[in-house]
Design an enzyme around this catalytic site. Structure first.
Site, PDB file in Angstrom:
ATOM      1  N   ASP A   1      -4.088 -31.885  60.402  1.00 26.25           N
ATOM      2  CA  ASP A   1      -3.738 -32.030  58.987  1.00 26.25           C
ATOM      3  C   ASP A   1      -3.805 -33.500  58.621  1.00 26.25           C
ATOM      4  OD1 ASP A   1      -2.500 -31.643  56.343  1.00 26.25           O
ATOM      5  OD2 ASP A   1      -1.761 -29.741  57.146  1.00 26.25           O
TER       6      ASP A   1
ATOM      7  N   ASP B   1      -7.017 -24.943  50.802  1.00 23.18           N
ATOM      8  CA  ASP B   1      -7.208 -25.206  49.385  1.00 23.18           C
ATOM      9  C   ASP B   1      -8.362 -24.350  48.870  1.00 23.18           C
ATOM     10  OD1 ASP B   1      -7.795 -26.366  46.831  1.00 23.18           O
ATOM     11  OD2 ASP B   1      -6.782 -28.196  47.479  1.00 23.18           O
TER      12      ASP B   1
ATOM     13  N   LYS C   1     -12.222 -24.194  40.882  1.00 14.86           N
ATOM     14  CA  LYS C   1     -13.276 -24.461  39.912  1.00 14.86           C
ATOM     15  C   LYS C   1     -14.648 -24.331  40.564  1.00 14.86           C
ATOM     16  CE  LYS C   1     -10.454 -27.568  37.088  1.00 14.86           C
ATOM     17  NZ  LYS C   1     -10.314 -28.939  36.528  1.00 14.86           N
TER      18      LYS C   1
ATOM     19  N   ASP D   1      -4.678 -16.237  49.658  1.00 14.43           N
ATOM     20  CA  ASP D   1      -4.204 -15.386  48.567  1.00 14.43           C
ATOM     21  C   ASP D   1      -5.052 -15.592  47.316  1.00 14.43           C
ATOM     22  OD1 ASP D   1      -3.420 -17.897  47.811  1.00 14.43           O
ATOM     23  OD2 ASP D   1      -1.360 -17.368  47.317  1.00 14.43           O
TER      24      ASP D   1
ATOM     25  N   THR E   1       5.138 -16.953  55.439  1.00 16.49           N
ATOM     26  CA  THR E   1       5.610 -18.285  55.070  1.00 16.49           C
ATOM     27  C   THR E   1       6.325 -18.268  53.726  1.00 16.49           C
ATOM     28  OG1 THR E   1       3.604 -18.915  53.867  1.00 16.49           O
ATOM     29  CG2 THR E   1       3.612 -19.254  56.258  1.00 16.49           C
TER      30      THR E   1
ATOM     31  N   PHE F   1       5.636 -20.144  51.147  1.00 17.00           N
ATOM     32  CA  PHE F   1       4.642 -20.150  50.088  1.00 17.00           C
ATOM     33  C   PHE F   1       4.062 -18.757  49.871  1.00 17.00           C
ATOM     34  CE2 PHE F   1       4.683 -24.422  51.898  1.00 17.00           C
ATOM     35  CZ  PHE F   1       4.829 -25.204  50.760  1.00 17.00           C
ATOM     36  N   GLU F   2       3.818 -18.069  50.967  1.00 21.18           N
ATOM     37  CA  GLU F   2       3.262 -16.722  50.860  1.00 21.18           C
ATOM     38  C   GLU F   2       4.246 -15.792  50.174  1.00 21.18           C
ATOM     39  OE1 GLU F   2       1.335 -13.274  53.793  1.00 21.18           O
ATOM     40  OE2 GLU F   2       2.100 -15.158  54.619  1.00 21.18           O
TER      41      GLU F   2
END
Length: 279
Positions: free
Chosen positions: A135, A185, A189, A221, A256, A258-259
């Protein structure tokens, strides 16, 4: 929703820097953000470097942006103490000896681990597998190292920098037991789709570093990205899909924070499980 959303540093004003007279505040914040990305956070070499590959390798369109947001005192302490033992700057200058780095454990590469909570859970559940987390988010690097220490997880190592350089320059052929890419990510766009990590060229490289039988596990997702992942992974001749299309979330991938937030909003998470063919 993305597990590792990229917020440009320039979009966040820097309260620690005063704008020069006659300079627009936005321009000053942009300049301050640029300085933060290049100035060493650990000038004594006890932590991750700001740009480990430097000018050794070509500049190209990348799937990430450096994320050197402010590090908490506990994260900085973990980085200073643990980086010399468990950290790796991806400079692309030498081959990494995974056997020595992980004391002989089979190694799975995880690209983009966010704050590292899920990585730590997977490491705890499978202590006989090494996890090399790659990361560029400095607070997340420090947080994961702190989690590893507090939970006695000796099978975690943290790599700082560009995963492409790590794969191409520093890892030996057939040296990895698996690859994990969770919630990268999505670059939603259309003009940014070329920045997405899961592309044919990426798989051509990564499959050369996977041992026969190695598992490739992706999750997202973002529906359009899931469709692209399935198409690209299915087209790679050295990989076979372990399911008919998308896979159910395997037990070893934790749910997680976020999930969970995304699921509460009605997002659909897609897992993809592929295996490196023997030949």
């Amino acid at each position: 929703m993305s597990e590792n959303p990229v917020t440009p540093e320039a979009a966040r004003p820097d309260p620690d820097v005063d704008a020069p007279v006659g300079t627009a505040p936005h321009a000053a914040s942009v300049a301050a953000a640029a300085r933060r990305r290049t100035e060493p956070m650990f000038p004594d070499g006890t932590g991750p470097a700001a740009d480990p590959a430097g000018s050794h390798h070509e500049r190209r369109i990348r799937s990430f942006q450096p994320r050197r947001s402010r590090v908490s005192p506990s994260q900085a302490d973990a980085l200073r103490r643990l980086w010399p033992k468990w950290g790796l700057d991806i400079d692309g200058l030498s081959r990494l000896d995974l056997d020595a780095f992980f004391d002989g454990l089979p190694v799975v590469l995880e690209i983009g681990f966010g704050m590292g909570e899920a990585t730590a859970q997977m490491a705890a559940a499978d202590p006989d597998t090494g996890i090399l987390g790659c990361d560029v988010h400095t607070p997340g690097q420090g947080n994961l190292l702190g989690l590893a220490e507090r939970n006695g997880l000796s099978n975690i190592r943290v790599a700082n920098g560009d995963a492409i350089i790590l794969l191409r320059e520093m890892l030996a052929p057939a040296s990895l037991a698996g690859l994990r890419v969770y919630f990268p990510d999505p670059w939603p766009k259309k003009r940014h789709h070329k920045r997405r990590l899961i592309q044919p060229e990426f798989l051509t490289l990564v499959t050369t570093r996977l041992a026969p039988g190695a598992l490739v596990h992706c999750a997202t997702d973002w529906e359009p990205y899931a469709e692209q992942m399935l198409e690209v992974l299915s087209a790679e001749p050295t990989l076979e899909n372990l399911h008919d299309g998308y896979a159910p979330r395997p037990d070893f991938r934790p749910l997680t924070r976020f999930e969970g937030q995304g699921l509460d909003k009605g997002h659909v998470v897609h897992d993809l499980l592929f295996r490196r063919r023997a030949t």
